[in-house]
Design a protein around this motif. Sequence first.
Motif, PDB file in Angstrom:
ATOM      1  N   TRP A  36       0.869  -1.171   0.000  1.00 20.46           N
ATOM      2  CA  TRP A  36       0.000   0.000   0.000  1.00 20.46           C
ATOM      3  C   TRP A  36       0.911   1.226   0.000  1.00 20.46           C
ATOM      4  CZ3 TRP A  36      -5.249  -1.189   0.000  1.00 20.46           C
ATOM      5  CH2 TRP A  36      -5.557  -2.526   0.282  1.00 20.46           C
ATOM      6  N   ILE A  37       1.001   1.895  -1.142  1.00 20.42           N
ATOM      7  CA  ILE A  37       1.970   2.969  -1.352  1.00 20.42           C
ATOM      8  C   ILE A  37       1.232   4.306  -1.408  1.00 20.42           C
ATOM      9  CG2 ILE A  37       3.828   3.818  -2.828  1.00 20.42           C
ATOM     10  CD1 ILE A  37       3.963   0.901  -3.973  1.00 20.42           C
ATOM     11  N   GLY A  40      -0.506  -6.215   4.875  1.00 23.34           N
ATOM     12  CA  GLY A  40       0.689  -6.100   4.060  1.00 23.34           C
ATOM     13  C   GLY A  40       1.533  -4.897   4.436  1.00 23.34           C
ATOM     14  N   ARG A  41       2.375  -4.485   3.507  1.00 20.53           N
ATOM     15  CA  ARG A  41       3.330  -3.400   3.754  1.00 20.53           C
ATOM     16  C   ARG A  41       2.706  -2.047   3.425  1.00 20.53           C
ATOM     17  NH1 ARG A  41       8.190  -4.848  -0.019  1.00 20.53           N
ATOM     18  NH2 ARG A  41       9.400  -3.495   1.361  1.00 20.53           N
ATOM     19  N   ARG A  42       3.155  -1.023   4.174  1.00 22.39           N
ATOM     20  CA  ARG A  42       2.677   0.339   3.946  1.00 22.39           C
ATOM     21  C   ARG A  42       3.897   1.230   3.747  1.00 22.39           C
ATOM     22  NH1 ARG A  42      -0.053  -1.964   8.133  1.00 22.39           N
ATOM     23  NH2 ARG A  42       1.180  -0.864   9.697  1.00 22.39           N
ATOM     24  N   LEU A  43       3.922   1.970   2.617  1.00 26.30           N
ATOM     25  CA  LEU A  43       5.091   2.743   2.228  1.00 26.30           C
ATOM     26  C   LEU A  43       4.700   4.155   1.807  1.00 26.30           C
ATOM     27  CD1 LEU A  43       5.071  -0.328   0.756  1.00 26.30           C
ATOM     28  CD2 LEU A  43       7.449   0.264   0.418  1.00 26.30           C
ATOM     29  N   ILE A  44       5.630   5.089   1.952  1.00 27.92           N
ATOM     30  CA  ILE A  44       5.460   6.460   1.481  1.00 27.92           C
ATOM     31  C   ILE A  44       6.362   6.682   0.266  1.00 27.92           C
ATOM     32  CG2 ILE A  44       5.824   8.905   2.009  1.00 27.92           C
ATOM     33  CD1 ILE A  44       3.485   7.815   3.515  1.00 27.92           C
ATOM     34  N   PHE A  45       5.807   7.307  -0.774  1.00 25.13           N
ATOM     35  CA  PHE A  45       6.572   7.684  -1.967  1.00 25.13           C
ATOM     36  C   PHE A  45       6.284   9.156  -2.216  1.00 25.13           C
ATOM     37  CE2 PHE A  45       6.995   6.797  -6.847  1.00 25.13           C
ATOM     38  CZ  PHE A  45       8.170   7.536  -6.877  1.00 25.13           C
ATOM     39  N   THR A  46       7.269  10.014  -1.938  1.00 25.39           N
ATOM     40  CA  THR A  46       7.048  11.451  -1.953  1.00 25.39           C
ATOM     41  C   THR A  46       8.139  12.191  -2.719  1.00 25.39           C
ATOM     42  OG1 THR A  46       6.856  13.430  -0.545  1.00 25.39           O
ATOM     43  CG2 THR A  46       8.211  11.634   0.294  1.00 25.39           C
ATOM     44  N   ASN A  47       7.762  13.319  -3.317  1.00 22.76           N
ATOM     45  CA  ASN A  47       8.738  14.216  -3.929  1.00 22.76           C
ATOM     46  C   ASN A  47       9.390  15.132  -2.907  1.00 22.76           C
ATOM     47  OD1 ASN A  47       8.609  13.328  -6.583  1.00 22.76           O
ATOM     48  ND2 ASN A  47       7.103  14.852  -7.229  1.00 22.76           N
ATOM     49  N   GLY A  48       8.964  15.046  -1.664  1.00 23.64           N
ATOM     50  CA  GLY A  48       9.639  15.752  -0.574  1.00 23.64           C
ATOM     51  C   GLY A  48      10.786  14.918  -0.044  1.00 23.64           C
ATOM     52  N   ASP A  49      11.331  15.333   1.096  1.00 25.95           N
ATOM     53  CA  ASP A  49      12.412  14.530   1.685  1.00 25.95           C
ATOM     54  C   ASP A  49      11.941  13.842   2.952  1.00 25.95           C
ATOM     55  OD1 ASP A  49      12.388  16.622   3.500  1.00 25.95           O
ATOM     56  OD2 ASP A  49      14.505  17.105   3.306  1.00 25.95           O
ATOM     57  N   PHE A  52       4.241   3.457   8.756  1.00 24.91           N
ATOM     58  CA  PHE A  52       4.823   3.084   7.466  1.00 24.91           C
ATOM     59  C   PHE A  52       6.197   2.452   7.627  1.00 24.91           C
ATOM     60  CE2 PHE A  52       1.742   6.394   6.708  1.00 24.91           C
ATOM     61  CZ  PHE A  52       1.026   5.883   5.630  1.00 24.91           C
ATOM     62  N   GLU A  53       6.458   1.472   6.770  1.00 28.19           N
ATOM     63  CA  GLU A  53       7.714   0.729   6.809  1.00 28.19           C
ATOM     64  C   GLU A  53       8.885   1.579   6.355  1.00 28.19           C
ATOM     65  OE1 GLU A  53       9.609  -2.812   4.108  1.00 28.19           O
ATOM     66  OE2 GLU A  53       7.550  -3.067   4.800  1.00 28.19           O
ATOM     67  N   LEU A  54       8.655   2.440   5.350  1.00 24.37           N
ATOM     68  CA  LEU A  54       9.747   3.238   4.803  1.00 24.37           C
ATOM     69  C   LEU A  54       9.211   4.450   4.063  1.00 24.37           C
ATOM     70  CD1 LEU A  54      10.013   2.693   1.416  1.00 24.37           C
ATOM     71  CD2 LEU A  54      10.547   0.418   2.299  1.00 24.37           C
ATOM     72  N   ILE A  55      10.121   5.401   3.828  1.00 28.58           N
ATOM     73  CA  ILE A  55       9.821   6.608   3.064  1.00 28.58           C
ATOM     74  C   ILE A  55      10.780   6.643   1.877  1.00 28.58           C
ATOM     75  CG2 ILE A  55       9.772   9.134   3.064  1.00 28.58           C
ATOM     76  CD1 ILE A  55       9.303   8.968   6.121  1.00 28.58           C
ATOM     77  N   HIS A  56      10.226   6.531   0.691  1.00 25.37           N
ATOM     78  CA  HIS A  56      11.009   6.630  -0.549  1.00 25.37           C
ATOM     79  C   HIS A  56      10.900   8.085  -0.998  1.00 25.37           C
ATOM     80  CE1 HIS A  56      12.986   4.921  -4.084  1.00 25.37           C
ATOM     81  NE2 HIS A  56      12.147   5.600  -4.858  1.00 25.37           N
ATOM     82  N   ASP A  57      11.980   8.858  -0.800  1.00 25.24           N
ATOM     83  CA  ASP A  57      11.890  10.308  -0.969  1.00 25.24           C
ATOM     84  C   ASP A  57      12.681  10.797  -2.179  1.00 25.24           C
ATOM     85  OD1 ASP A  57      14.535  10.159  -0.137  1.00 25.24           O
ATOM     86  OD2 ASP A  57      14.307  11.601   1.502  1.00 25.24           O
ATOM     87  N   ILE A  58      12.774  12.108  -2.304  1.00 29.27           N
ATOM     88  CA  ILE A  58      13.427  12.713  -3.464  1.00 29.27           C
ATOM     89  C   ILE A  58      14.927  12.400  -3.502  1.00 29.27           C
ATOM     90  CG2 ILE A  58      13.918  14.934  -2.362  1.00 29.27           C
ATOM     91  CD1 ILE A  58      12.685  14.332  -6.001  1.00 29.27           C
TER      92      ILE A  58
END
Length: 225
Positions: free
Chosen positions: A11-12, A105-114, A131-137
Amino acid sequence: MRADFAHIDNWIFDLDNTLYPAKADLFGLIDIKMGEFIQTLLGCDPVEARRVQKGYFLEHGTTLAGLMRDHGTDPHSFLDYVHDISLDRIVEDHELIDHIAALPGRRLIFTNGDAAYAGRVLAKLGLADAFELIHDIHACAYVPKPDPSGYAALCERHDVDPARSVFFEDMARNLKPAKVIGMATVWVNNGSEAGDVGAHADFIDYETEHLTPFLGDVLQGNTGD
């Protein structure tokens, strides 16, 4: 084709204007800081700074991307400056907190921020541990959504199977690359600036004005055609 949420493992979520309403307008505060940064950098007036800022945002996906390309701006300095804002405009949504915690399941962040800014926002929303992780800029090598490279990096680095993933995002154009690689997509159409640019049914599986009731329906299995 509609998504089958029963088969979703990942879940992103985008961050800003997705996990809280766009009417909170944190971007309004960030806009002011970006304008100040550009005025100092270019020695221009506020009107010209806003023209430059919005031009970069529309052309490159983020103001930062344009500043880095044209002026060699240090991303850390820029992000530290523009994200130094009050978060008093956003509050916890306890129903949303419960819904996200209940997602299987897994919960993740995908952001154009940091990640530093995202962490502050998540803490203010009561979602610091959700959330498990933050995928950032930074993780995207400063190439923002909707460039496909960030989506590929997210999947490759974190073992995310696109076919078993759903992406929630307020900017419609950012959903297209997710759909192309096989993700289900949900457009949180809640009034974000330029949120409807490029919107097309070909890459939007679901559309909602508010994330909280939509997730409630997902959990109850009420998101049929």
